[in-house]
Enzyme design. Structure first.
Site, PDB file in Angstrom:
ATOM      1  N   TYR A 337       0.833  -1.195   0.000  1.00 38.58           N
ATOM      2  CA  TYR A 337       0.000   0.000   0.000  1.00 38.58           C
ATOM      3  C   TYR A 337       0.868   1.245   0.000  1.00 38.58           C
ATOM      4  CZ  TYR A 337       0.868   1.036   4.983  1.00 38.58           C
ATOM      5  OH  TYR A 337       1.456   1.360   6.191  1.00 38.58           O
ATOM      6  N   CYS A 338       0.268   2.357  -0.457  1.00 34.57           N
ATOM      7  CA  CYS A 338       0.931   3.660  -0.431  1.00 34.57           C
ATOM      8  C   CYS A 338      -0.157   4.729  -0.330  1.00 34.57           C
ATOM      9  CB  CYS A 338       1.815   3.861  -1.659  1.00 34.57           C
ATOM     10  SG  CYS A 338       0.920   3.779  -3.229  1.00 34.57           S
ATOM     11  N   THR A 339       0.189   5.986  -0.534  1.00 26.41           N
ATOM     12  CA  THR A 339      -0.755   7.088  -0.319  1.00 26.41           C
ATOM     13  C   THR A 339      -1.944   7.038  -1.270  1.00 26.41           C
ATOM     14  OG1 THR A 339       1.146   8.430   0.337  1.00 26.41           O
ATOM     15  CG2 THR A 339      -0.942   9.579  -0.013  1.00 26.41           C
ATOM     16  N   GLY A 341      -1.794   4.914  -4.394  1.00 25.77           N
ATOM     17  CA  GLY A 341      -1.762   3.716  -5.227  1.00 25.77           C
ATOM     18  C   GLY A 341      -0.680   3.680  -6.278  1.00 25.77           C
ATOM     19  N   ILE A 376      -4.240   4.746   0.526  1.00 25.69           N
ATOM     20  CA  ILE A 376      -4.798   5.151   1.820  1.00 25.69           C
ATOM     21  C   ILE A 376      -5.940   6.141   1.615  1.00 25.69           C
ATOM     22  CG2 ILE A 376      -4.243   6.231   4.048  1.00 25.69           C
ATOM     23  CD1 ILE A 376      -1.242   5.487   3.356  1.00 25.69           C
TER      24      ILE A 376
END
Length: 642
Positions: A337-339, A341, A376
């Site tokens: 996951y990241c901020t 995508g 996220i």
């Protein structure tokens, strides 16, 4: 006789009236028919518009920043947004008074810990939400990549459309796609998205089955946050020409195909459930300073978190190749996951490519590679109270960092209206109260007090990442009472015992050399040095009418420039020979060299770097046709790797 004339006149008059009535009836029928037709056409147009809007909005994920605010606080916030705009407009004095009135009402409510029954009359309610700001986050990789001409078309289109709709913010534009963080009015943002939906990327395609036009951005997911205050608007629109939309050092031939190798996208609810499964690891693909203030916190019997401890994304391929990393992934299903995508796209594709093409990674028995669709940002829209999230989400816009929206609402309500009202606002999603996500994850680097907001422009003196300094320490430093010295470093530098820039640089160079050597061995003749973000911009080659392939380079950094770095800077141009010029007395390289490249087009590409800052110096480049009497290229100047 006279009576007969009178009768005839009456009869004639009666017939006239009848004719008029008939004409009026005909006209009325025509008017009704015309009105009916017009109404039908309008209805048809409305349906068509609704259908088009539905198609356009299909992949738009929007939410309001004040969605979970109580009614009175929401009204105050909207009025404050209106006031902030008016202060900069024609009604500055009135707006200032209105702002004071609004602030007084809020302060009184907070002091009494009650909600005011009515909003003060001095502050006029905004007529519409037009003054509120909408934030747009989106990315899109394009495969195959745009060529030079298509890239220029795309760059011009997004810039022109951005200016047309009054957008501001940052656009990373590369041959491989777009990565944007933009602000604007709600309509301006949505109109820009609609225009991009129809853009063909400079290369028209038609579906063979349907005959319909296919666009590059037909399936792009746009993530919108409405009702942000005007102060969170970016000041200008900047379009940056870059090699990669996320700088992994995986551009060109190094880039794993996302369509072929990309991880399985999971919607927030599915990802949430996956985090509760055993034999699962979660890789936070963000930088450590982002993870330091907030991350997922799965249940004890669920997935295990992995923080790669990165300062920048270029470290990810190196980290993924380490033995200790492979041991952590053995026999697991891998979540990323990241901020928003975008960082997961290349990261997941790289891992899956290794699983399919490298025996040592294939033998790990990884059970699947998954990524959080929309990052996220989208997870917060699905789980407004935080779900399995703990802390704040670091972002690269004017919010800087934020908690899940329901948590933000509780916090804001406490500050403005008091604890009693905050208790009423608190919402529960999946049995998790909003207050449960309020725990502070980070700590001040100077005094170790719990803290999770990056303030000011201070950065770690050894590695350059943002410094996490609390308000009190920041103010003491600002006033001179207690200066923040070079010993105040980020927690990663402290943990790794990194005490100066040189120590960190030497370690990074060593790791990069080892990684590159392994990469060379795997690829053999197909190996190409990676593109450096600052210098390998998608540059347009300069004209080269004489087809010269020899160039003279000067004003390079004599201490740091070497063959590997120069090839990296000049990439994608193919260099075949380098003649380093040295001082006659000392024999030391003094910053100049002659080079030979493979083609005239390569020479034009190198000339485009003239004036570019490389290793802190402005490099000069010019064509240098060899003298007919001299021997060129000189023996012993060949580049083996090209």
């Amino acid at each position: 006789m006279a009576d007969d004339n009178k009768k005839d006149k009456k009869k004639s008059k009666k017939h006239k009236k009848k004719r008029h009535r008939d004409d009026d009836d005909d006209d009325e029928d025509l008017r009704k028919a015309k009105k009916k037709k017009l109404k039908k056409e309008k209805k048809k147009l409305k349906k068509k518009k609704q259908r088009e809007e539905k198609e356009i909005d299909e992949k738009i994920v929007s939410s309001s920043a004040i969605e979970f605010y109580p009614k009175d606080l929401k009204q105050l916030q909207l009025e404050k947004n209106q006031v902030n705009v008016n202060v900069n407009g024609d009604n500055g004095a009135d707006a200032t008074a209105a702002a004071a009135a609004a602030a007084a009402a809020a302060a009184a409510a907070a002091k009494a810990k009650t909600t005011p029954k009515t909003i003060t009359k001095e502050v006029a309610a905004p007529k519409e939400k037009a003054n509120n700001i909408t934030l747009l986050l989106f990315y899109q990789y394009v495969e195959p990549c745009w060529d030079d001409e298509q890239f220029q078309v795309a760059l011009k289109f997004v810039t022109d459309q951005g200016n047309k709709y009054g957008l501001t913010g940052r656009m990373r534009v590369a041959k491989e796609g777009l990565n944007c963080t933009l602000t604007g009015s709600p309509d301006g943002i949505r109109n820009w998205c609609a225009a991009l939906r129809k853009f063909d990327g400079g290369r028209s395609k038609v579906d063979k089955d349907t005959g319909e036009k296919i666009t590059e951005f037909a399936k792009t997911e746009f993530k919108l946050t409405d009702d942000l205050p005007p102060k969170q608007r970016f000041p200008k629109l900047h379009a940056f020409e870059v090699v990669e939309i996320v700088n992994y050092g995986l551009a060109g031939s190094r880039a794993p195909e996302i369509a072929k190798y990309g991880g399985t996208h999971l919607e927030p609810e599915d990802y949430h459930n996956k985090m509760c499964e055993k034999d699962t690891v979660i890789i936070d693909v963000r930088n450590h300073y982002e993870a330091n203030i907030g991350r997922f916190n799965p249940p004890e019997d669920g997935a295990k978190m992995i923080d790669p401890m990165m300062r920048k994304s270029t470290e990810f391929p190196i980290w993924l190749d380490k033995k200790e990393t492979k041991d952590m992934l053995r026999g697991k299903q891998v979540l990323m996951y990241c901020t928003g995508g975008v960082r997961c796209e290349r990261a997941s594709a790289l891992l899956k490519q290794k699983i399919e093409t490298e025996d040592d990674t294939k033998s790990l028995g990884i059970k699947g590679v998954y990524q959080l669709q929309g990052g996220i940002d989208k997870y917060f829209k699905q789980f407004p109270s935080g779900g399995l999230w703990k802390g704040k989400n670091y972002v690269f816009d004017k919010r800087f960092a934020h908690a899940p929206p329901a948590v933000e609402a509780v916090d804001r309500t406490k500050k403005v209206l008091g604890d009693d009202e905050a208790a009423k606002v608190e919402k529960v999603v999946d049995g998790i109260p909003a207050s449960a996500a309020e725990e502070v994850s980070g700590s001040c680097e100077a005094c170790s007090k719990p803290w999770d907001m990056y303030r000011g422009k201070r950065r770690c003196p050894t590695c350059g990442v943002p410094s996490l300094i609390c308000r009190e320490c920041f103010e003491k430093d600002k006033s001179g009472l207690q200066k923040l010295g070079r010993d105040i470093r980020c927690d990663l530098c402290v943990a790794e015992d990194v005490k100066n820039k040189q120590q960190l640089r030497e370690r990074e160079e060593k790791e990069m050399r080892e990684y590159e050597n392994n990469y060379k061995q795997k690829l053999g003749d197909k190996y190409e040095p990676y593109m450096q973000r600052k210098h390998a911009i998608t540059r347009k080659p300069k004209p080269n009418p004489e087809r010269i392939t020899r160039l003279f380079l000067k004003n390079m950094c004599a201490k740091q420039m070497d063959e590997a770095k120069l090839l990296e800077v000049l990439h994608p141009a193919k260099v075949t020979h380098i003649q380093w010029l040295t001082d006659r007395n000392t024999g030391c390289f003094y910053g100049s060299a002659f080079i030979e490249v493979k083609t005239a087009e390569d020479a034009g590409s190198v000339l485009a770097l003239d004036g570019m800052t490389v290793l802190g110096r402005r490099m000069k480049v010019k064509y240098q046709k060899p003298d007919e009497k001299s021997i060129w290229p000189l023996p012993g100047t060949e580049i083996v790797s090209t």
